[in-house]
Design a protein around this motif. Structure first.
Motif, short mmCIF file in Angstrom:
data_model
loop_
_atom_site.label_atom_id
_atom_site.label_comp_id
_atom_site.label_asym_id
_atom_site.label_seq_id
_atom_site.Cartn_x
_atom_site.Cartn_y
_atom_site.Cartn_z
N VAL A 216 0.83 -1.20 0.00
CA VAL A 216 0.00 0.00 0.00
C VAL A 216 0.86 1.25 0.00
O VAL A 216 0.61 2.21 -0.74
N TYR A 217 1.90 1.25 0.82
CA TYR A 217 2.81 2.40 0.87
C TYR A 217 3.42 2.67 -0.50
O TYR A 217 3.43 3.82 -0.98
N LEU A 218 3.97 1.63 -1.12
CA LEU A 218 4.63 1.81 -2.42
C LEU A 218 3.66 2.33 -3.47
O LEU A 218 4.00 3.21 -4.27
N ALA A 219 2.45 1.78 -3.48
CA ALA A 219 1.46 2.21 -4.47
C ALA A 219 1.03 3.66 -4.23
O ALA A 219 0.83 4.43 -5.18
N MET A 220 0.87 4.03 -2.96
CA MET A 220 0.48 5.41 -2.65
C MET A 220 1.63 6.39 -2.89
O MET A 220 1.41 7.53 -3.30
N ARG A 221 2.84 5.94 -2.65
CA ARG A 221 4.00 6.84 -2.75
C ARG A 221 4.52 6.97 -4.17
O ARG A 221 4.95 8.06 -4.59
N TYR A 222 4.49 5.89 -4.94
CA TYR A 222 5.20 5.88 -6.22
C TYR A 222 4.33 5.58 -7.44
O TYR A 222 4.86 5.50 -8.55
N ASP A 223 3.03 5.42 -7.26
CA ASP A 223 2.17 5.07 -8.39
C ASP A 223 1.05 6.10 -8.50
O ASP A 223 0.76 6.83 -7.55
N ASP A 224 0.40 6.11 -9.66
CA ASP A 224 -0.64 7.11 -9.93
C ASP A 224 -2.06 6.57 -9.79
O ASP A 224 -3.01 7.21 -10.23
N GLY A 225 -2.19 5.39 -9.20
CA GLY A 225 -3.52 4.82 -9.04
C GLY A 225 -3.76 3.55 -9.83
O GLY A 225 -4.82 2.95 -9.74
N ARG A 226 -2.76 3.11 -10.59
CA ARG A 226 -2.93 1.88 -11.35
C ARG A 226 -2.99 0.67 -10.42
O ARG A 226 -3.87 -0.18 -10.54
N TRP A 227 -2.04 0.60 -9.49
CA TRP A 227 -1.93 -0.59 -8.65
C TRP A 227 -2.85 -0.53 -7.43
O TRP A 227 -3.24 -1.59 -6.91
N LEU A 228 -3.20 0.66 -7.00
CA LEU A 228 -4.17 0.84 -5.92
C LEU A 228 -5.12 1.95 -6.33
O LEU A 228 -4.80 3.13 -6.17
N PRO A 229 -6.28 1.59 -6.86
CA PRO A 229 -7.22 2.62 -7.32
C PRO A 229 -7.55 3.62 -6.23
O PRO A 229 -7.64 3.25 -5.05
N ARG A 230 -7.74 4.86 -6.62
CA ARG A 230 -8.06 5.91 -5.65
C ARG A 230 -9.55 6.07 -5.44
O ARG A 230 -9.97 6.71 -4.46
N ASP A 231 -10.39 5.51 -6.32
CA ASP A 231 -11.83 5.60 -6.10
C ASP A 231 -12.27 4.59 -5.04
O ASP A 231 -11.64 3.54 -4.88
N PRO A 232 -13.33 4.90 -4.29
CA PRO A 232 -13.73 4.05 -3.17
C PRO A 232 -14.03 2.60 -3.56
O PRO A 232 -13.63 1.67 -2.85
N VAL A 233 -14.74 2.40 -4.65
CA VAL A 233 -15.10 1.04 -5.05
C VAL A 233 -13.87 0.25 -5.47
O VAL A 233 -13.68 -0.90 -5.08
N GLY A 234 -13.02 0.87 -6.27
CA GLY A 234 -11.80 0.19 -6.71
C GLY A 234 -10.87 -0.12 -5.56
O GLY A 234 -10.29 -1.21 -5.48
N ALA A 235 -10.72 0.84 -4.63
CA ALA A 235 -9.86 0.60 -3.47
C ALA A 235 -10.40 -0.52 -2.60
O ALA A 235 -9.65 -1.35 -2.08
N ALA A 236 -11.73 -0.56 -2.43
CA ALA A 236 -12.34 -1.62 -1.62
C ALA A 236 -12.16 -2.98 -2.28
O ALA A 236 -11.94 -3.98 -1.58
N ALA A 237 -12.25 -3.03 -3.60
CA ALA A 237 -12.06 -4.30 -4.31
C ALA A 237 -10.66 -4.85 -4.08
O ALA A 237 -10.46 -6.06 -3.90
#
Length: 205
Positions: free
Chosen positions: A70-91
């Motif tokens: 989670v840290y790496l995706a939040m720090r170094y990615d633009d939302g591909r690996w951890l979606p920023r929308d609520p439904v995608g993040a929950a999935a």
């Protein structure tokens, strides 16, 4: 960036996999778990729980494989690996929970018995893995990746121990959609494989 790991640990591999998929430079430090290095004071200063992996990102020290993902995706990615929308993040979070639950107590635990001789309830672990794979099979028959059309942290967290399930005597051949998903993961640019051990069903080939 430094990753303290043990090469045969699926928990450590999932972090190494994401680092590589993100194209981030890092240095590996092998922790001698068999020799008890993880229970000594220098390592316990990094992680009081005495577990790998641990990531040191220029002084930011993080433990727990899923937390590091989670840290790496939040720090170094633009939302591909951890979606920023609520439904995608929950999935994605759903599958991070599966990785810490059904995967950890199913294929990961079954592999502990064959690879390290751990005193675990092997039949229960294999049964848990088979129930999990039976649930995942139709999901992956309907979509290419666990959280939808594109790979996410869900797939990174799930891959390592499932890819080596046969080392714990859990067969993968009854699950063709699961096998196709493993191949899709292995075709991603930057993919690094989980080390292979010739134990369990993997020793039969």
């Amino acid at each position: 960036m430094v990753l303290y790991h043990m090469s045969l640990s699926g928990h450590a591999h999932r972090v190494r996999l994401l680092l590589s998929l993100l194209g981030l430079p890092y240095r590996l430090v092998e922790v001698d778990l068999r020799g008890g290095e993880h229970r000594r004071e220098p390592f316990l200063k990094l992680n009081p729980f005495g577990q790998v992996p641990v990531l040191d990102d220029n002084g930011t020290v993080l433990a727990d494989s899923n937390a590091i993902l989670v840290y790496l995706a939040m720090r170094y990615d633009d939302g591909r690996w951890l979606p920023r929308d609520p439904v995608g993040a929950a999935a994605v979070q759903r599958w991070l929970s599966v990785a810490a639950g059904e995967i950890a107590f199913g294929p990961a635990r079954a592999r502990l018995a064959t690879l390290f001789g751990a005193p675990v309830a092997v039949d229960d672990a294999i049964a848990r893995a088979q129930r999990l794979f039976a649930v995942m099979e139709p999901i992956l028959a309907a979509a290419p990746f666990l959280a939808g059309a594109s790979p996410t942290l869900a797939d990174v967290a799930a891959y390592s121990y499932i890819a080596r399930a046969e080392e714990g005597n859990v067969p993968l051949t009854p699950y063709p959609a699961l096998g196709a998903w493993l191949h899709r993961m292995e075709a991603l640019p930057g993919f690094v494989p989980m080390p292979v051990s010739a134990v369990g069903l993997a020793a039969v080939a």
